[in-house]
Scaffold this motif. Structure first.
Motif, PDB file in Angstrom:
ATOM      1  N   PRO A  61       0.802  -1.225   0.000  1.00 28.82           N
ATOM      2  CA  PRO A  61       0.000   0.000   0.000  1.00 28.82           C
ATOM      3  C   PRO A  61       0.833   1.273   0.000  1.00 28.82           C
ATOM      4  CG  PRO A  61       0.115  -0.903   2.217  1.00 28.82           C
ATOM      5  CD  PRO A  61       0.810  -1.894   1.322  1.00 28.82           C
ATOM      6  N   HIS A  62       2.146   1.127   0.266  1.00 34.76           N
ATOM      7  CA  HIS A  62       2.977   2.332   0.355  1.00 34.76           C
ATOM      8  C   HIS A  62       4.390   2.015  -0.133  1.00 34.76           C
ATOM      9  CE1 HIS A  62       3.850   6.390   1.951  1.00 34.76           C
ATOM     10  NE2 HIS A  62       5.072   5.904   1.991  1.00 34.76           N
ATOM     11  N   SER A  63       4.561   2.099  -1.439  1.00 35.75           N
ATOM     12  CA  SER A  63       5.858   1.781  -2.042  1.00 35.75           C
ATOM     13  C   SER A  63       6.447   3.032  -2.688  1.00 35.75           C
ATOM     14  CB  SER A  63       5.653   0.700  -3.105  1.00 35.75           C
ATOM     15  OG  SER A  63       6.797   0.585  -3.916  1.00 35.75           O
ATOM     16  N   HIS A  64       7.771   3.009  -2.818  1.00 36.65           N
ATOM     17  CA  HIS A  64       8.452   4.050  -3.600  1.00 36.65           C
ATOM     18  C   HIS A  64       9.200   3.420  -4.769  1.00 36.65           C
ATOM     19  CE1 HIS A  64       7.509   7.435  -1.026  1.00 36.65           C
ATOM     20  NE2 HIS A  64       7.849   6.729   0.028  1.00 36.65           N
ATOM     21  N   SER A  65       8.723   2.277  -5.245  1.00 39.03           N
ATOM     22  CA  SER A  65       9.445   1.587  -6.317  1.00 39.03           C
ATOM     23  C   SER A  65       9.483   2.383  -7.614  1.00 39.03           C
ATOM     24  CB  SER A  65       8.846   0.202  -6.563  1.00 39.03           C
ATOM     25  OG  SER A  65       9.244  -0.674  -5.528  1.00 39.03           O
ATOM     26  N   ASN A  90       4.079   7.918  -3.732  1.00 38.78           N
ATOM     27  CA  ASN A  90       3.752   8.290  -2.357  1.00 38.78           C
ATOM     28  C   ASN A  90       4.599   9.442  -1.803  1.00 38.78           C
ATOM     29  OD1 ASN A  90       1.598   6.538  -1.151  1.00 38.78           O
ATOM     30  ND2 ASN A  90       2.879   4.963  -2.099  1.00 38.78           N
ATOM     31  N   CYS A  91       4.169   9.930  -0.663  1.00 35.09           N
ATOM     32  CA  CYS A  91       4.888  10.963   0.097  1.00 35.09           C
ATOM     33  C   CYS A  91       5.126  12.227  -0.734  1.00 35.09           C
ATOM     34  CB  CYS A  91       6.220  10.423   0.627  1.00 35.09           C
ATOM     35  SG  CYS A  91       6.042   9.039   1.750  1.00 35.09           S
ATOM     36  N   GLY A  92       4.218  12.499  -1.659  1.00 36.96           N
ATOM     37  CA  GLY A  92       4.332  13.705  -2.475  1.00 36.96           C
ATOM     38  C   GLY A  92       5.216  13.566  -3.693  1.00 36.96           C
ATOM     39  N   GLU A 189       6.483  16.747   5.379  1.00 33.04           N
ATOM     40  CA  GLU A 189       7.702  16.974   6.163  1.00 33.04           C
ATOM     41  C   GLU A 189       8.868  17.348   5.248  1.00 33.04           C
ATOM     42  OE1 GLU A 189       8.275  14.857  10.357  1.00 33.04           O
ATOM     43  OE2 GLU A 189       7.886  13.402   8.787  1.00 33.04           O
ATOM     44  N   PHE A 190       8.637  17.268   3.944  1.00 36.29           N
ATOM     45  CA  PHE A 190       9.730  17.483   2.998  1.00 36.29           C
ATOM     46  C   PHE A 190       9.501  18.742   2.167  1.00 36.29           C
ATOM     47  CE2 PHE A 190       9.331  12.699   3.070  1.00 36.29           C
ATOM     48  CZ  PHE A 190      10.351  12.521   3.984  1.00 36.29           C
ATOM     49  N   ASN A 191      10.579  19.219   1.648  1.00 38.04           N
ATOM     50  CA  ASN A 191      10.549  20.292   0.687  1.00 38.04           C
ATOM     51  C   ASN A 191      10.041  19.745  -0.653  1.00 38.04           C
ATOM     52  OD1 ASN A 191      11.142  22.991   0.551  1.00 38.04           O
ATOM     53  ND2 ASN A 191      13.095  22.636  -0.433  1.00 38.04           N
ATOM     54  N   SER A 217      -1.291  10.750   2.629  1.00 36.35           N
ATOM     55  CA  SER A 217      -0.364  11.779   3.094  1.00 36.35           C
ATOM     56  C   SER A 217       0.664  11.268   4.086  1.00 36.35           C
ATOM     57  CB  SER A 217      -1.163  12.913   3.754  1.00 36.35           C
ATOM     58  OG  SER A 217      -0.276  13.930   4.219  1.00 36.35           O
ATOM     59  N   HIS A 218       1.899  11.659   3.811  1.00 37.29           N
ATOM     60  CA  HIS A 218       2.965  11.641   4.808  1.00 37.29           C
ATOM     61  C   HIS A 218       2.722  12.939   5.568  1.00 37.29           C
ATOM     62  CE1 HIS A 218       7.544  11.325   5.651  1.00 37.29           C
ATOM     63  NE2 HIS A 218       7.057  12.303   6.394  1.00 37.29           N
ATOM     64  N   VAL A 219       2.109  12.838   6.746  1.00 37.31           N
ATOM     65  CA  VAL A 219       1.569  14.023   7.414  1.00 37.31           C
ATOM     66  C   VAL A 219       2.673  14.944   7.931  1.00 37.31           C
ATOM     67  CG1 VAL A 219      -0.628  12.918   7.989  1.00 37.31           C
ATOM     68  CG2 VAL A 219       1.280  12.826   9.630  1.00 37.31           C
ATOM     69  N   SER A 247      -0.289   7.729   5.576  1.00 46.17           N
ATOM     70  CA  SER A 247       0.931   6.977   5.304  1.00 46.17           C
ATOM     71  C   SER A 247       1.711   6.746   6.594  1.00 46.17           C
ATOM     72  CB  SER A 247       1.833   7.743   4.332  1.00 46.17           C
ATOM     73  OG  SER A 247       1.142   8.011   3.133  1.00 46.17           O
ATOM     74  N   HIS A 248       2.270   5.535   6.701  1.00 46.54           N
ATOM     75  CA  HIS A 248       3.135   5.190   7.839  1.00 46.54           C
ATOM     76  C   HIS A 248       2.817   6.019   9.091  1.00 46.54           C
ATOM     77  CE1 HIS A 248       5.181   8.568   6.058  1.00 46.54           C
ATOM     78  NE2 HIS A 248       5.658   7.857   5.055  1.00 46.54           N
ATOM     79  N   LEU A 249       1.661   5.745   9.672  1.00 41.69           N
ATOM     80  CA  LEU A 249       1.227   6.486  10.880  1.00 41.69           C
ATOM     81  C   LEU A 249       1.935   5.893  12.104  1.00 41.69           C
ATOM     82  CD1 LEU A 249      -0.436   8.475  12.503  1.00 41.69           C
ATOM     83  CD2 LEU A 249      -2.385   6.923  12.342  1.00 41.69           C
ATOM     84  N   VAL A 411       5.898  -1.383   3.121  1.00 44.13           N
ATOM     85  CA  VAL A 411       7.336  -1.403   3.409  1.00 44.13           C
ATOM     86  C   VAL A 411       7.965  -0.012   3.278  1.00 44.13           C
ATOM     87  CG1 VAL A 411       9.568  -2.346   2.706  1.00 44.13           C
ATOM     88  CG2 VAL A 411       7.642  -3.859   2.969  1.00 44.13           C
ATOM     89  N   ASP A 412       7.376   0.881   2.468  1.00 43.80           N
ATOM     90  CA  ASP A 412       7.872   2.250   2.359  1.00 43.80           C
ATOM     91  C   ASP A 412       9.315   2.302   1.882  1.00 43.80           C
ATOM     92  OD1 ASP A 412       8.039   5.007   2.496  1.00 43.80           O
ATOM     93  OD2 ASP A 412       8.275   5.102   4.659  1.00 43.80           O
ATOM     94  N   THR A 413       9.625   1.496   0.871  1.00 40.24           N
ATOM     95  CA  THR A 413      10.931   1.654   0.239  1.00 40.24           C
ATOM     96  C   THR A 413      10.769   1.299  -1.234  1.00 40.24           C
ATOM     97  OG1 THR A 413      13.283   1.208   0.429  1.00 40.24           O
ATOM     98  CG2 THR A 413      11.827  -0.666   0.715  1.00 40.24           C
TER      99      THR A 413
HETATM  100 ZN   LIG Z   1       6.791   9.049   3.711  1.00 40.90          ZN
END
Ligand SMILES: [Zn+2]
Length: 534
Positions: A61-65, A90-92, A189-191, A217-219, A247-249, A411-413
């Motif tokens: 549900p939350h990959s950055h592949s 994800n994460c913007g 949390e990121f630029n 959202s990565h809040v 995302s990853h709460l 896994v968020d990677t």
């Molecule tokens: Zn994130």
């Protein structure tokens, strides 16, 4: 005749029901039948699954592949774990849209993740998807469009875009939604996402909501201000409509969260569900997690662009100021817990990869803050791509997230490979064994949850939530994304000390009915599709 017949396995069908002994028949890329087939039934390929578990392909549900897929289109490390669908963007962060404002920046980021192709040849979200389809990819991909990407492409800097820039961002979002994006993701949390006001997010998400899109959202904060961050999340989600994902709460250990901060955040989520917002959260499998080293810098460092930021990072006076002002994101760093941060991908300092900043400081006989500023500045204008792995959570917190009924397992990677430049980008089992780790560690060793429940949280739960209607269950008519694994032989192999290894025990994987892992070996096939919003 059937295409594939998987005989006599323990079928964990993705519903969370206990496994039953049965067969799975596959024809034309779909599950044709699940149950006890007659002995006469035959297929072009029969797989004997006696003693093995047969389940739906895992859905992350939350990959950055999408970061690494162009350097690793066969998704070596994740496909060997049985991950057949990855929810990306994800994460913007997505790699589209791209304009003259963002092309160089995006190219730099892709380069960090092993891409050595031509300068990004796509512009729109749809063109990016088309480019990936032409390359071909092994897993299915379901896409969010990233708010950071939209903001950069619109040339926005600072918290107040002009009306014209806002209209441009809205246009990019509409284009992505028209092309089948699930919705919009933010990384606050990121630029540059952290510059955005709630008002901006509400306005944009209302557009995604008009398409019945999701908001993920990565809040903005998960420590002292976690409750405000969740309140903001819910406000933006409601502006969009009915569906959302936090995302990853989690709450990072020793970073100043209020008493019962995580529990109260989850209670807010549950209350919103009770009022009709279909909101869930996801977690990660390790005490460690991947992060962006520049995330701890206060926003003013990047306010005048990347070159100015690098100059600031070199300046002794600014460094002195930053030592007191870097109290954000991974706040334990500010407390001096440098042993909790390990460098991952520094093109300029490969000799330091995998070491903690405490070790780096000792090695260089320097102060860890100066090591931190040096490493960021040495990366030049790509300083925001420098990655770190942090020891973020306690075992107890990890177990409560993994077993919580409102949490899916991600896994968020990004998918890794042992070959090529990408192999050096991540030195942690996250990228090699993150999915399998749920089953080996959290199910088998710790009994945090039952096997069939873990499988449900890795298959039908995310598939249903993200609207992937024909995925996540072994049922007649569903897409034939199937995994056969030997639960006793399942092994991460990859460890923190020796991360570069593929997981073992997943014997067969099918994506859309095509064998992509056969007897534990990748077949090289690339049958993955873009799973577009219906
Ligand atoms: Zn994130």
């Amino acid at each position: 005749m059937l295409d594939v017949l998987i005989r006599n396995g323990w079928v964990a069908d993705g519903t969370g029901s206990p496994p039953f002994l049965g067969d799975v028949a596959i024809e034309d890329g779909r599950v044709a039948e699940v149950g006890r087939l007659t002995p006469e039934a035959t297929a072009q390929r029969v797989i004997d699954a006696t003693g093995k578990v047969v389940c739906p392909g895992f859905v992350d549900p939350h990959s950055h592949s999408d970061f690494s897929l162009l350097a690793n289109p066969t998704a070596e490390s994740t496909i060997r774990q049985g991950v057949t669908t990855e929810v990306v963007g994800n994460c913007g962060w997505s790699y589209a849209p791209v304009t003259k404002h963002s092309r160089e920046y995006m190219s730099g980021r892709l380069h960090t993740f092993g891409y050595d192709g031509p300068v990004i040849p796509w512009t729109t979200f749809g063109e990016h998807l088309g480019f990936l389809s032409d390359v071909g990819h092994t897993p299915n991909l379901a896409w969010f469009v990233g708010h950071n990407a939209i903001r950069l492409a619109a040339g926005v800097s600072g918290p107040h875009p002009s009306e014209e820039q806002t209209a441009t961002m809205e246009g990019f979002l509409r284009e992505a939604m028209d092309e089948g994006a699930l919705g919009m993701s933010t990384g606050l949390e990121f630029n540059p996402g952290r510059e955005a006001t709630t008002e901006e997010l509400v306005r944009l998400n209302a557009i995604a909501g008009g398409y019945d899109g999701l908001y993920t959202s990565h809040v903005r904060n998960r420590d002292a201000d976690i409750l405000h961050a969740i309140a903001e999340f819910l406000e933006v989600a409601r502006a969009g409509g009915a569906r959302a994902e936090i995302s990853h709460l989690n709450v990072r250990h020793n970073t100043g969260a209020p008493d019962r901060g995580w529990e109260r955040a989850v209670e807010m989520m549950a209350a919103a569900r009770a009022q009709g917002l279909d909101v869930l959260a996801d977690t990660t499998p390790f005490r460690e997690g991947l992060g962006q080293l520049a995330g701890i810098l206060p926003p003013w460092v990047a306010a005048d662009g990347a070159e100015a930021a690098v100059a600031r990072l070199r300046d002794p006076q600014t460094r002195a100021r930053l030592r007191t002002e870097c109290d954000r994101y991974w706040r334990f760093i500010h407390k001096g817990e440098w042993d909790r941060v390990r460098l991952q991908a520094s093109e300029q300092h490969p000799e330091l990869d995998g070491l903690s900043f405490a070790q780096i400081a000792e090695l260089q006989k320097a102060d860890p803050w100066d090591c931190f500023f040096d490493i960021l500045a040495d990366a030049g204008t790509a300083y925001e791509s420098v990655l770190v792995v942090g020891t973020l959570f306690t075992d107890e917190h990890l177990a409560e997230m993994i077993s919580h009924p409102l949490f899916c397992l991600g896994v968020d990677t990004f998918t890794a490979t042992l070959d090529g430049p990408l192999a050096e980008v991540i030195r942690h089992p996250l990228g090699y064994a993150g999915h399998v780790h749920y089953l080996t560690h959290h199910v088998r060793e710790c009994s945090t949850l039952r096997l069939e429940e873990a499988i449900r949280k890795m298959t039908s739960m995310p598939a249903a939530h993200f609207g992937l209607w024909d995925r996540g269950l072994l049922r007649a008519g569903y897409a034939a994304d199937v995994v056969v694994f030997d639960f006793d032989e399942l092994d991460d192999v990859s460890t923190t000390e020796q991360p570069h290894a593929y997981a073992r025990g997943v014997e067969h994987v099918l994506v859309n009915g095509v064998l992509v892992v056969d007897d534990g070996e990748h077949t090289g096939a690339r049958p993955g599709r873009h799973l577009l919003r219906r």
